[in-house]
Enzyme design. Structure first.
Site, PDB file in Angstrom:
ATOM      1  N   SER A 159     -18.445  38.778  14.363  1.00  0.00           N
ATOM      2  CA  SER A 159     -19.697  39.532  14.347  1.00  0.00           C
ATOM      3  C   SER A 159     -19.438  41.034  14.199  1.00  0.00           C
ATOM      4  O   SER A 159     -18.500  41.577  14.776  1.00  0.00           O
ATOM      5  CB  SER A 159     -20.441  39.275  15.650  1.00  0.00           C
ATOM      6  OG  SER A 159     -21.637  40.001  15.675  1.00  0.00           O
ATOM      7  N   ASN A 216     -23.464  37.512  23.245  1.00  0.00           N
ATOM      8  CA  ASN A 216     -22.621  38.699  23.378  1.00  0.00           C
ATOM      9  C   ASN A 216     -22.873  39.368  24.727  1.00  0.00           C
ATOM     10  O   ASN A 216     -23.838  40.101  24.895  1.00  0.00           O
ATOM     11  CB  ASN A 216     -22.939  39.653  22.217  1.00  0.00           C
ATOM     12  CG  ASN A 216     -22.046  40.868  22.197  1.00  0.00           C
ATOM     13  OD1 ASN A 216     -21.212  41.060  23.086  1.00  0.00           O
ATOM     14  ND2 ASN A 216     -22.215  41.699  21.193  1.00  0.00           N
ATOM     15  N   CYS A 262     -20.439  43.716  24.627  1.00  0.00           N
ATOM     16  CA  CYS A 262     -20.428  44.899  23.753  1.00  0.00           C
ATOM     17  C   CYS A 262     -20.200  46.151  24.588  1.00  0.00           C
ATOM     18  O   CYS A 262     -20.995  46.449  25.482  1.00  0.00           O
ATOM     19  CB  CYS A 262     -21.746  45.026  22.983  1.00  0.00           C
ATOM     20  SG  CYS A 262     -21.741  46.513  21.944  1.00  0.00           S
ATOM     21  N   ILE A 272     -11.163  38.030  21.992  1.00  0.00           N
ATOM     22  CA  ILE A 272     -11.750  39.051  22.850  1.00  0.00           C
ATOM     23  C   ILE A 272     -12.692  39.946  22.037  1.00  0.00           C
ATOM     24  O   ILE A 272     -12.484  40.141  20.841  1.00  0.00           O
ATOM     25  CB  ILE A 272     -10.662  39.949  23.489  1.00  0.00           C
ATOM     26  CG1 ILE A 272      -9.802  40.628  22.433  1.00  0.00           C
ATOM     27  CG2 ILE A 272      -9.823  39.155  24.456  1.00  0.00           C
ATOM     28  CD1 ILE A 272      -8.762  41.619  22.959  1.00  0.00           C
ATOM     29  N   ASN A 273     -13.709  40.468  22.730  1.00  0.00           N
ATOM     30  CA  ASN A 273     -14.467  41.562  22.146  1.00  0.00           C
ATOM     31  C   ASN A 273     -13.546  42.786  22.182  1.00  0.00           C
ATOM     32  O   ASN A 273     -12.396  42.685  22.604  1.00  0.00           O
ATOM     33  CB  ASN A 273     -15.755  41.799  22.951  1.00  0.00           C
ATOM     34  CG  ASN A 273     -16.844  42.474  22.103  1.00  0.00           C
ATOM     35  OD1 ASN A 273     -16.546  43.347  21.287  1.00  0.00           O
ATOM     36  ND2 ASN A 273     -18.082  42.072  22.288  1.00  0.00           N
ATOM     37  N   THR A 274     -14.032  43.932  21.774  1.00  0.00           N
ATOM     38  CA  THR A 274     -13.146  45.100  21.687  1.00  0.00           C
ATOM     39  C   THR A 274     -12.771  45.639  23.065  1.00  0.00           C
ATOM     40  O   THR A 274     -13.484  45.452  24.040  1.00  0.00           O
ATOM     41  CB  THR A 274     -13.826  46.224  20.886  1.00  0.00           C
ATOM     42  OG1 THR A 274     -15.099  46.495  21.481  1.00  0.00           O
ATOM     43  CG2 THR A 274     -14.000  45.839  19.434  1.00  0.00           C
ATOM     44  N   GLY A 304      -8.854  38.957  17.666  1.00  0.00           N
ATOM     45  CA  GLY A 304      -8.281  40.231  18.106  1.00  0.00           C
ATOM     46  C   GLY A 304      -7.115  40.597  17.220  1.00  0.00           C
ATOM     47  O   GLY A 304      -6.003  40.120  17.425  1.00  0.00           O
ATOM     48  N   GLY A 355     -11.836  39.763  12.090  1.00  0.00           N
ATOM     49  CA  GLY A 355     -12.764  40.883  12.251  1.00  0.00           C
ATOM     50  C   GLY A 355     -12.406  42.069  11.395  1.00  0.00           C
ATOM     51  O   GLY A 355     -12.655  42.096  10.182  1.00  0.00           O
ATOM     52  N   THR A 356     -11.769  43.035  12.011  1.00  0.00           N
ATOM     53  CA  THR A 356     -11.465  44.313  11.363  1.00  0.00           C
ATOM     54  C   THR A 356     -10.740  44.162  10.024  1.00  0.00           C
ATOM     55  O   THR A 356     -10.940  44.964   9.119  1.00  0.00           O
ATOM     56  CB  THR A 356     -10.637  45.169  12.341  1.00  0.00           C
ATOM     57  OG1 THR A 356     -11.340  45.210  13.586  1.00  0.00           O
ATOM     58  CG2 THR A 356     -10.450  46.581  11.845  1.00  0.00           C
TER      59      THR A 356
END
Lengths: 252, 303
Positions: free
Chosen positions: B21, B127, B130, B191-193, B243, B265-266
């Site tokens: 996301s 989520n 965030c 993991i989220n950031t 991650g 993601g990134t």
């Protein structure tokens, strides 16, 4: 996404260079204002691509020019590219300038620093379409004024430098041409304070004006939402809704 | 032929490669670069009850092997998603998840209930992690009682796959995972950031408008891998790992650590076709090592 080949890496001075890129296949059609996201290989501190404005396109020679200012490690690495090296680009990205219908329109293209890059492409594009252009280019000192010979192929060139070493002394917005002529449209790209001053001039004189914004980007194609600018329509991505914006839309 | 299908709680993905996301828009942004229907799943941009303009800019800072972002859940709200975006994407042949975020429990409930009505959306990613919004978001995901509370509330109104996205900014991510599992989560994603910041020394100012932001990219991969391994040992529900995955090798490491699927993601920002390359790389790895199904390597880490 395409791997291009460096045809020539032309150093202009210790701060600026032009990458002349070519491809085996015919380059896609590009429009002035559009940019490329350039991947920087073998630079441990450079993680993301670098958004770089398209400076000039020569379809006959199948050449794409990128004018680059050495700012950090990424652009330093790009400055070391040699003829024959491969560079990965995502391009063309972003929108373009609005061209007036009247071919007799008096057009002024104002560029400052590395912001002159899209102005050359716009000038050549307008020239091809039969418009005549005036270029007003500014820099701190004479060595910051780049590609003057290239610009003069496509129109009248006026310059300013802050130290008076080339053209009129002062900022672009202080140049005498602004008092002598009436313009139908102004296009500008450069440092934000310069663009704001140009926008203020255009607003005051009721002249149509578009600016090409620069912003730090992660993707360049509208996925990350990192490069937004505040507009009358809310936060818009500079990469997909811009980089060219009409000044009446910007809240800056 | 290698079997790439994986089970994710209540549903099956055609392969274990998803996109994360906030890095893949609604998939449409990538249609020029790749065939998005090839990947196992897409988690679309964080969606909230009402329109959000997100944070002021600058929103991004590049870091060694990564980036910080402070986008702050910019989106046009769930009704816009339902009326304008869903019709555009519903026929893409992959599993589309909506990342749901909120400031209050009521926001989460109302948003999830609206997504529940959409036939072609098999799941949501809740989520609670965030780091870029003032209230809600990560606040829910950093304590067991509040994480449990929001999952319990959403579970009542959401009948399909409920994946909960966890924050690494906690003392024990396994405890949070267990808490959401107990309230009916079908799977967890992590993991989220990681909370981080960047400073401009010349200006003596933070680079991000919000001072702090979320760190992603290969810089966080070892942390993410460790947390996925810890959580996979602690819960029975499937774990989706993410991650800093940049290539197939990275993805395989997450699968070995116990992830049933991965999210890219990134890396999408640097190579918009990377998710397809990761998928192809996983397939090649499985063939080379004589596995007939990707399930054989999930949690297959030998210690």
């Amino acid at each position: 996404m395409l791997d291009l080949v460096v045809k020539e890496n032309k150093s202009l001075n210790n701060q600026y260079f032009i990458l002349i890129l070519t491809a085996v296949d015919k380059l896609p059609e590009m429009l002035p204002g559009q940019f490329a996201e350039v991947r920087v290989d073998d630079s441990p501190t450079t993680f993301l691509r670098r958004p770089i404005s398209i400076n000039f396109v020569d379809y006959e020679k199948n050449e794409l020019w990128l004018l680059v200012q050495i700012v950090g490690d990424g652009t330093q690495k790009l400055s070391q590219l040699k003829t024959g090296d491969s560079v990965n680009l995502i391009f063309p990205l972003g929108n373009t300038f609005t061209i007036p219908e009247n071919k007799k329109a008096n057009l002024l293209l104002i560029g400052g620093g590395v912001g002159i890059a899209p102005m050359l492409f716009l000038g050549s594009y307008l020239n091809d379409l039969g418009y005549s252009c005036n270029f007003l280019l500014g820099g701190r000192t004479a060595s910051n004024l780049l590609q003057l010979d290239d610009f003069s192929r496509f129109g009248n060139v006026y310059t300013t430098t802050e130290d008076g070493s080339h053209g009129e002394k002062g900022f672009v917005t202080q140049h005498s041409i602004l008092n002598k002529q009436n313009f139908d449209a102004i296009y500008t790209c450069g440092p934000t304070p310069m663009m704001k001053a140009v926008a203020a001039y255009a607003q005051k004189n009721n002249v149509f004006c578009e600016v090409s914004l620069e912003n730090t980007m992660a993707c360049g194609f509208g996925a990350c939402l990192c490069c937004v600018t505040d507009t009358t329509d809310g936060h818009l991505c500079v990469c997909t809704e811009g980089p060219v914006f009409n000044i009446t839309k910007l809240k800056w | 032929m290698v079997d790439l299908k994986v089970n994710l709680g209540t549903i099956q993905l055609k392969n274990p490669v998803m996109t994360a996301s906030g890095t893949f828009g609604y998939g449409t942004e990538y249609a020029d670069f790749m065939d998005v229907s090839r990947i196992g799943g897409i988690v679309v941009k964080g969606t909230t009850l009402r329109d959000r303009q997100g944070n002021a800019y600058p929103r991004m800072a590049e870091t060694p092997s990564g980036m910080l972002n402070a986008v702050g859940l910019q989106n046009k709200g769930v009704d816009y998603f339902v009326n304008h975006i869903y019709p555009e994407i519903k026929d893409v042949n992959t599993s589309i998840f909506v990342n749901v975020s909120g400031s209050t429990i009521e926001d989460y409930i109302e948003t999830a209930a609206k997504i529940n009505e959409l036939d072609k959306i098999p799941g949501i990613e809740l989520n609670i992690s965030c780091p870029n919004v003032k209230e809600g978001g990560m606040a829910f995901g950093t304590s067991c009682p509040s994480a449990a509370q929001v999952v319990k509330a959403v579970r009542k109104v959401y009948s399909k796959e409920l994946m909960v996205k966890l924050s690494p900014n906690v003392t024990s991510i396994s405890e949070i995972a267990k808490a959401v599992e107990a309230e009916g989560a079908d799977s967890v994603s992590l993991i989220n950031t990681l909370l981080g910041m960047a400073i401009d020394a010349d200006k003596r100012k933070p680079i991000l408008s919000t001072v702090t932001g979320g760190l992603s990219g290969p810089a966080v991969k070892p942390v993410a891998l460790c947390m996925v391994w810890q959580v996979a040992k602690s819960v029975k529900i499937p774990v989706v790992g993410m991650g800093g995955i940049m290539n197939a090798r990275d993805a395989i490491e997450f699968l070995l650590a116990g992830a049933s699927a991965v999210q890219i993601g990134t890396a999408n920002f640097i190579d918009p076709t990377v998710s397809v390359k990761v998928l192809e790389g996983i397939e090649t790895y499985l063939l080379q090592h004589n596995f007939s199904s990707v399930n054989e390597i999930i949690g297959a880490l030998e210690i």
